[in-house]
Design an enzyme around this catalytic site. Sequence first.
Site, PDB file in Angstrom:
ATOM      1  N   HIS A   1     -41.409  41.253  29.481  1.00 36.06           N
ATOM      2  CA  HIS A   1     -42.498  42.220  29.642  1.00 36.06           C
ATOM      3  C   HIS A   1     -43.731  41.452  30.109  1.00 36.06           C
ATOM      4  O   HIS A   1     -43.759  40.236  30.069  1.00 36.06           O
ATOM      5  CB  HIS A   1     -42.748  43.033  28.360  1.00 36.06           C
ATOM      6  CG  HIS A   1     -43.261  42.281  27.185  1.00 36.06           C
ATOM      7  ND1 HIS A   1     -44.076  42.837  26.223  1.00 36.06           N
ATOM      8  CD2 HIS A   1     -43.064  41.003  26.807  1.00 36.06           C
ATOM      9  CE1 HIS A   1     -44.369  41.933  25.314  1.00 36.06           C
ATOM     10  NE2 HIS A   1     -43.764  40.828  25.632  1.00 36.06           N
TER      11      HIS A   1
ATOM     12  N   ASP B   1     -40.707  34.654  22.976  1.00 41.19           N
ATOM     13  CA  ASP B   1     -41.512  35.837  22.692  1.00 41.19           C
ATOM     14  C   ASP B   1     -40.682  36.722  21.760  1.00 41.19           C
ATOM     15  O   ASP B   1     -39.700  37.327  22.182  1.00 41.19           O
ATOM     16  CB  ASP B   1     -41.814  36.536  24.025  1.00 41.19           C
ATOM     17  CG  ASP B   1     -42.336  37.952  23.858  1.00 41.19           C
ATOM     18  OD1 ASP B   1     -42.436  38.443  22.713  1.00 41.19           O
ATOM     19  OD2 ASP B   1     -42.626  38.571  24.895  1.00 41.19           O
TER      20      ASP B   1
ATOM     21  N   GLN C   1     -40.021  41.728  20.099  1.00 40.66           N
ATOM     22  CA  GLN C   1     -38.953  42.683  19.792  1.00 40.66           C
ATOM     23  C   GLN C   1     -37.848  42.045  18.960  1.00 40.66           C
ATOM     24  O   GLN C   1     -36.845  42.686  18.660  1.00 40.66           O
ATOM     25  CB  GLN C   1     -38.357  43.245  21.094  1.00 40.66           C
ATOM     26  CG  GLN C   1     -39.351  43.933  21.999  1.00 40.66           C
ATOM     27  CD  GLN C   1     -39.875  45.230  21.414  1.00 40.66           C
ATOM     28  OE1 GLN C   1     -39.273  45.821  20.515  1.00 40.66           O
ATOM     29  NE2 GLN C   1     -41.016  45.695  21.913  1.00 40.66           N
TER      30      GLN C   1
ATOM     31  N   LYS D   1     -45.286  45.979  15.296  1.00 37.50           N
ATOM     32  CA  LYS D   1     -43.927  46.414  15.633  1.00 37.50           C
ATOM     33  C   LYS D   1     -42.962  46.190  14.476  1.00 37.50           C
ATOM     34  O   LYS D   1     -41.801  46.550  14.542  1.00 37.50           O
ATOM     35  CB  LYS D   1     -43.417  45.659  16.869  1.00 37.50           C
ATOM     36  CG  LYS D   1     -44.205  45.969  18.138  1.00 37.50           C
ATOM     37  CD  LYS D   1     -43.559  45.308  19.326  1.00 37.50           C
ATOM     38  CE  LYS D   1     -44.483  45.189  20.522  1.00 37.50           C
ATOM     39  NZ  LYS D   1     -44.779  46.468  21.177  1.00 37.50           N
TER      40      LYS D   1
ATOM     41  N   CYS E   1     -44.102  48.167  30.631  1.00 38.26           N
ATOM     42  CA  CYS E   1     -44.818  46.902  30.885  1.00 38.26           C
ATOM     43  C   CYS E   1     -43.842  45.821  31.314  1.00 38.26           C
ATOM     44  O   CYS E   1     -43.958  44.658  30.903  1.00 38.26           O
ATOM     45  CB  CYS E   1     -45.621  46.469  29.667  1.00 38.26           C
ATOM     46  SG  CYS E   1     -46.957  47.601  29.294  1.00 38.26           S
TER      47      CYS E   1
END
Lengths: 157, 411
Positions: free
Chosen positions: B123, B200, B203, B226, B366
């Site tokens: 993203h 990253d 998620q 999140k 994104c």
Amino acid sequence: MSAELDELYQSIILDHNRRPRNFRVMEDASTHAEGKNPLCGDQLTIWLKLDGDVISDVSFQGSGCAISKASASLMTAAIKGKSREEAEAIFTKFHGVVTGTHPEDAEALGSLKALGGVSRFPLRVKCASLAWHAMHAALLRNDAAPAATPVSTVSTE
Amino acid sequence: MRTAGAGFRNLRADFPLLAANPGLVYLDSAATSQKPGVVLDALRTYYETVNANPHRGAYKLSGAATEAYHGARAEIARFLGAADVDSLLFTRGTTEAVNLLATGWGVPHVHRGDRIVVTRLEHHANFVPWQQLARAVGAEFRICELTKDGRVDLDQLRLLVTANTKVVAFGHVSNALGTINDVREIVKIAHAIGAVAFCDGAQGAPHLRVAFDDLGVDAYAFSGHKMLGPMGIGGVIVRRRVLETMHPYQFGGDMIEFVFDGDTTWNVPPHKFEAGTPNVEGAVGLAAAVQYLDALGMDAVRAHEVALTRYAMEQLAAIEGLQLYGPHEADARSGVVSFNLDDIHPHDLSTMLDVDGVCVRAGHHCAQPLMRAIHQSATVRASFYVYNTEADVDALVESLQKAKTRFHAHA
């Protein structure tokens, strides 16, 4: 079936989405501008041919949701043959109707009033306005000719 | 309501927003999760009993705020499997964490002629900071492409990661397709030539057990909102040997040691990278969130999501004209299904689902470079979390069928 969805996705909207009118590149346009909505990836270009003060031809191309495509298609029919001032005045009325601030102007909009259902979906107002902002930008750009940079419009309402 | 995954009770009652809206089908947890009552309680208790500026006061209340802040750091580091508590730097979220790495580590370490490698799945938050770093320093920016079913092509990655590669930046899980990356293998490829591997975990951390000390990555970024925590808090755990070579990228407040007229010296990590008054509220709230996740058990969370994703993929695949993107197996994904239905624009679908109380994301998520690679300007994304049930999937499917009928009625 939801009544508000029926109002938003009237058959005229679905028809213009499926068979957009004046959906072509105009090679000999006087001016053009791009409209972009980076949030949903919608992107269209509006071409205008000006004969003096009159919009003698108008076309568009691009991809987007049914609301933005139908709005662009209906717009081309509404402003063809109109003067610049008349086109801007229709935009003002249209804006008041889709944002719900001037619902009383809907009747004066002719077939454009089919987009009145958008007023109940505030998140979709920018979809309905995208082509109009591009049209407005194209007219401004024509004033400022020769344009040095491409004009893009992002509606923020 | 049935719930997927054995032994996982229906958790809606724990989430005040969901409890107050029984008809709401919230399928946008990849954008932000709902918050359990225990997190909201922690925020309120913090302000009612602890609030003061940490580190600065020589009075007891300030000491309590300092303790709350560092207690939260310890709790979150433990949850993410990092023994070195002070290697966890708080940021506003993943985006700020990646910018911190790209600037604080990237600027002093990446030079003209070096190579930066990212993947097609990223993203924008883990793509643009690296792209811009490459432009700023004159480095080469390369993108590893995907296999047909939306996984990072590791064979291509092995070719792309050359001797001049300084960093490989990649997501743990794709926010747009749900693909779970093979972190250990990517780290192995990066480390084989001495590049650092930045993951990253925006998620990843909410859905998978993250054992930072075992994963091998040099940094792991995450967002609190999140993973059931408040917005505006997140962070990055950075391997000590990398952390020691990073420059601060924001100045002021606690990150300072001594200021002289001509120069300034820095506090030690983590303070060195946390300028200004910290988000103590956020840290405390996120600590409560990870305790809640811990009580559920991350293995149970994962089992629940795999079962739900499998059910969703089966139900969606049965809708004629529905195109699913990403890996074909549910257990190769986190709880994300991304799709398009016929020629109905995702934005129109989203509006029609919304009228039925079904919240999904429609757009490019994104991740524009990824959307171009799958030849779509946008998709509809349904993303699941601990509070979702099979009934939510059923509501999605029913609403999609209605939308299809509506859209084609005038064909």
